[in-house]
Structures are given as C-alpha cells and as structure tokens.
Design an enzyme around this catalytic site. Structure first.
Site, PDB file in Angstrom:
ATOM      1  N   ASP A  80     -17.921  16.844  32.017  1.00 51.61           N
ATOM      2  CA  ASP A  80     -17.422  16.134  30.839  1.00 51.61           C
ATOM      3  C   ASP A  80     -18.420  15.134  30.274  1.00 51.61           C
ATOM      4  O   ASP A  80     -18.111  14.404  29.340  1.00 51.61           O
ATOM      5  CB  ASP A  80     -16.113  15.401  31.181  1.00 51.61           C
ATOM      6  CG  ASP A  80     -14.897  16.268  30.876  1.00 51.61           C
ATOM      7  OD1 ASP A  80     -15.046  17.250  30.123  1.00 51.61           O
ATOM      8  OD2 ASP A  80     -13.808  15.963  31.382  1.00 51.61           O
TER       9      ASP A  80
ATOM     10  N   ARG B  48     -14.667  11.954  36.648  1.00 50.63           N
ATOM     11  CA  ARG B  48     -15.632  11.448  35.675  1.00 50.63           C
ATOM     12  C   ARG B  48     -16.316  10.153  36.110  1.00 50.63           C
ATOM     13  O   ARG B  48     -17.208   9.668  35.395  1.00 50.63           O
ATOM     14  CB  ARG B  48     -14.955  11.246  34.302  1.00 50.63           C
ATOM     15  CG  ARG B  48     -14.426  12.527  33.680  1.00 50.63           C
ATOM     16  CD  ARG B  48     -14.142  12.369  32.185  1.00 50.63           C
ATOM     17  NE  ARG B  48     -15.362  12.160  31.411  1.00 50.63           N
ATOM     18  CZ  ARG B  48     -15.387  11.905  30.114  1.00 50.63           C
ATOM     19  NH1 ARG B  48     -14.265  11.820  29.437  1.00 50.63           N
ATOM     20  NH2 ARG B  48     -16.527  11.718  29.481  1.00 50.63           N
TER      21      ARG B  48
ATOM     22  N   ARG C 181      -5.323   6.134  29.383  1.00 51.77           N
ATOM     23  CA  ARG C 181      -6.534   6.033  30.201  1.00 51.77           C
ATOM     24  C   ARG C 181      -6.920   4.570  30.474  1.00 51.77           C
ATOM     25  O   ARG C 181      -6.987   4.155  31.614  1.00 51.77           O
ATOM     26  CB  ARG C 181      -7.703   6.742  29.518  1.00 51.77           C
ATOM     27  CG  ARG C 181      -7.474   8.232  29.262  1.00 51.77           C
ATOM     28  CD  ARG C 181      -7.527   9.033  30.546  1.00 51.77           C
ATOM     29  NE  ARG C 181      -7.336  10.450  30.314  1.00 51.77           N
ATOM     30  CZ  ARG C 181      -8.309  11.308  30.069  1.00 51.77           C
ATOM     31  NH1 ARG C 181      -9.556  10.919  30.008  1.00 51.77           N
ATOM     32  NH2 ARG C 181      -8.035  12.591  29.880  1.00 51.77           N
TER      33      ARG C 181
ATOM     34  N   HIS D 112      -6.706   9.199  23.916  1.00 51.82           N
ATOM     35  CA  HIS D 112      -7.732   8.168  23.720  1.00 51.82           C
ATOM     36  C   HIS D 112      -7.554   7.644  22.284  1.00 51.82           C
ATOM     37  O   HIS D 112      -7.234   8.430  21.382  1.00 51.82           O
ATOM     38  CB  HIS D 112      -9.148   8.749  23.783  1.00 51.82           C
ATOM     39  CG  HIS D 112      -9.752   8.844  25.155  1.00 51.82           C
ATOM     40  ND1 HIS D 112     -10.627   9.847  25.505  1.00 51.82           N
ATOM     41  CD2 HIS D 112      -9.654   8.037  26.251  1.00 51.82           C
ATOM     42  CE1 HIS D 112     -11.037   9.665  26.758  1.00 51.82           C
ATOM     43  NE2 HIS D 112     -10.453   8.582  27.233  1.00 51.82           N
TER      44      HIS D 112
ATOM     45  N   CYS E  66     -16.212  11.959  20.290  1.00 51.75           N
ATOM     46  CA  CYS E  66     -16.287  12.014  21.750  1.00 51.75           C
ATOM     47  C   CYS E  66     -17.706  12.278  22.239  1.00 51.75           C
ATOM     48  O   CYS E  66     -18.080  11.856  23.329  1.00 51.75           O
ATOM     49  CB  CYS E  66     -15.391  13.127  22.285  1.00 51.75           C
ATOM     50  SG  CYS E  66     -13.656  12.866  21.978  1.00 51.75           S
TER      51      CYS E  66
HETATM   52  N1  ARG Z   1     -12.096  16.225  28.876  1.00 47.19           N
HETATM   53  C1  ARG Z   1     -12.415  14.873  28.550  1.00 47.19           C
HETATM   54  C2  ARG Z   1     -11.371  13.944  29.182  1.00 47.19           C
HETATM   55  O1  ARG Z   1     -10.222  14.340  29.242  1.00 47.19           O
HETATM   56  C3  ARG Z   1     -12.457  14.677  27.076  1.00 47.19           C
HETATM   57  C4  ARG Z   1     -12.952  13.340  26.684  1.00 47.19           C
HETATM   58  C5  ARG Z   1     -13.022  13.170  25.201  1.00 47.19           C
HETATM   59  N2  ARG Z   1     -13.649  11.974  24.842  1.00 47.19           N
HETATM   60  C6  ARG Z   1     -13.174  11.078  23.959  1.00 47.19           C
HETATM   61  N3  ARG Z   1     -13.944  10.095  23.623  1.00 47.19           N
HETATM   62  N4  ARG Z   1     -11.948  11.168  23.485  1.00 47.19           N
HETATM   63  O2  ARG Z   1     -11.695  12.869  29.614  1.00 47.19           O
END
Ligand code: ARG
Length: 264
Positions: A57, A82, A134, A163, A257
């Site tokens: 990612d 991550r 998150r 996000h 992203c």
């Molecule tokens: N697969 C990643 C996650 O779920 C996607 C992140 C996307 N990034 C963002 N800035 N919205 O963390």
C-alpha cells in the site's frame, strides 16, 4: 510517491478492496506514470518515494505524514500491515530530502494526509481533520500542538469514506469541495458554517473517488470517472485535469492518496 510495481491488493479492511480482484500491474504502472506526468506538466517538483518489498500500500503516499509550514507530523498507521511505511516516510524527510524539515514523531494513531487537509488562507490557516475509521481524535489535538494551527475535528460516518481525503479536499487557499453525507450531522453543520461557498459533490462523483483530488488553486487533478464533479469545478472557475486510475481504485485510493504534499 512510489510506483506501483509492488501494488498488490492484500487485505480487506477497506470496503473498496476486493482481495479477489485482480490488478493489472502494467496498467497500474502506466496510470501512476500518467498521474506523475500530469503533475510535472503543471510545474510541480515530484519526488518519488521508492517502493519497499512487503509494503503493497506504499503507493498511497498521502498516508505517510502531514506537512504544514515545513513541519512534518509523522504517521502512525492503524493497521499493522502498513505500519512500516511510516519509517520510510520519516527517512525521506530526515535523511533524503535537501530541505530542512522539522520531523515530529506522533504518539496518536493517524494516517497522515489521508485524514488531514490544510486550507492556508481560511481563518488564517486551518487544518481539517477526520476521525471515525482510521485516525484517532487524540491525533487532532496532537496536530494542533505540533502546528499551532486550529484543527477542526470532523466525524466520518460512512465506511465508504474511511479517510477524510475520500470525502473532502482543499480546492484553493480558501475553499474546499466535499460530500456532505460522508459526515455526521453535526460535522456537516461545522463545514457549512466554515465553508458556505464550498463545492458540493454528488454521491456518484464521491464514490468515483472524485474528491480524492489535488489542486494548485486553479488546476484540479481528479479521477476521470468523476465527470459531474469536473463539470461543477469548471463552472466554479477551476480547470479540471482528469486522470485515469482504475487500477489504483481497486486498492481503495485515487489521485490524492498517491500524493504527499510538501508544504514548506
Ligand atoms: N488500501 C489503502 C488503505 O486501506 C488505501 C489507502 C488510500 N489512501 C488515502 N489517502 N485515502 O489504507
């Protein structure tokens, strides 16, 4: 930014991610390169963050930190898959960049620009911050102390917009675009009060990742599927620059992203 050679959809903690969906790596790379070239054509200096094995990612470079006034507030990822990405970003600011960034390591969980946006001339410079999926609210307080800028906490309530940068974006120094239904009623009221002239995105453009955009104040680089939003932006005096990122969308991200903005 990192090229998506290692872009593999690996885990399902994001409603957009179908771990069974196959990603066309070659096309993903082509699309990523198209995005990079669009930024270069607009006159931006683009640094590329090298990908690392085991961090699929990492292509979503927005999540590694949040930078305002030369101060870098580091990320602390919610999910262990991550977490090592934060180290790579930190190394960029502290060892690889010619610019003397001030790096501040985080205590609270936060996913960088994924959940923080900056509007430099609104109310003297404010940070908009998302929570609910998150980033922890404690990170908002922490960010306010790090930057000395007011941080407005906004509650995200729809898991499709996990996000802040999937539901809201700064368009220029004073204005934003957003999708109201991604937020709690009260947070929506806060946005209406602070940004009465905001560009409001429709649901179809929001789910097409239209708000996951970057803007230099005039040119707005956004996903080519968000056709309605592009029309609205033109009507509001901006110049939409559509880019195709279908393969990156399979991992739950689009234009914004993939980009970390370096604000000196
Ligand atoms: N697969 C990643 C996650 O779920 C996607 C992140 C996307 N990034 C963002 N800035 N919205 O963390």
């Amino acid at each position: 930014m990192c090229p998506p050679e290692h872009f593999v959809v690996e885990y399902a903690i994001n409603p957009w991610m179908d771990t069974m969906a196959s990603v066309d790596g070659e096309l993903a790379h082509k699309q990523w390169e198209g995005l990079r070239q669009a930024l270069v054509r607009l006159g931006h200096d683009v640094h590329v963050l090298s990908p690392e094995i085991g961090l699929p990612d990492m292509v979503y470079a927005a999540n590694g930190a949040f930078v305002v006034d030369g101060i870098v507030y580091g990320a602390r990822f919610k999910h262990p898959q991550r977490s090592a990405e934060a180290v790579a970003h930190r190394r960029f600011y502290t060892e690889r960049s010619a610019h003397p960034w001030r790096f501040v390591p985080p205590v609270a969980t936060n996913e960088g620009e994924g959940d923080f946006a900056y509007v430099p001339d609104a109310y003297g410079g404010i940070v908009l911050a998302g929570y609910g999926f998150r980033t922890e609210q404690a990170a908002h307080t922490e960010a306010q102390e790090v930057f000395g800028r007011p941080v407005i906490s906004l509650k995200l309530t729809d898991p499709r917009f996990y996000h802040l940068d999937t539901a809201l974006a700064a368009l220029d120094d004073t204005n934003i675009a957003y999708y109201p239904a991604a937020f709690s009623d009260r947070s929506r009221r806060v946005l209406e009060q602070l940004f009465p002239s905001a560009v409001i995105a429709a649901e179809d453009d929001a789910v097409a990742f239209g708000l996951n955009l970057v803007s230099d104040g005039r040119h707005v680089v956004l996903n080519s599927d968000a056709v309605g939003l592009a029309t609205k932006l033109s009507a509001a005096g901006y110049e939409p620059i559509p880019v195709e990122l279908s393969e990156l969308k399979k991992g739950g991200g689009s234009v914004k992203c993939c980009i970390a903005e370096l604000r000196h």
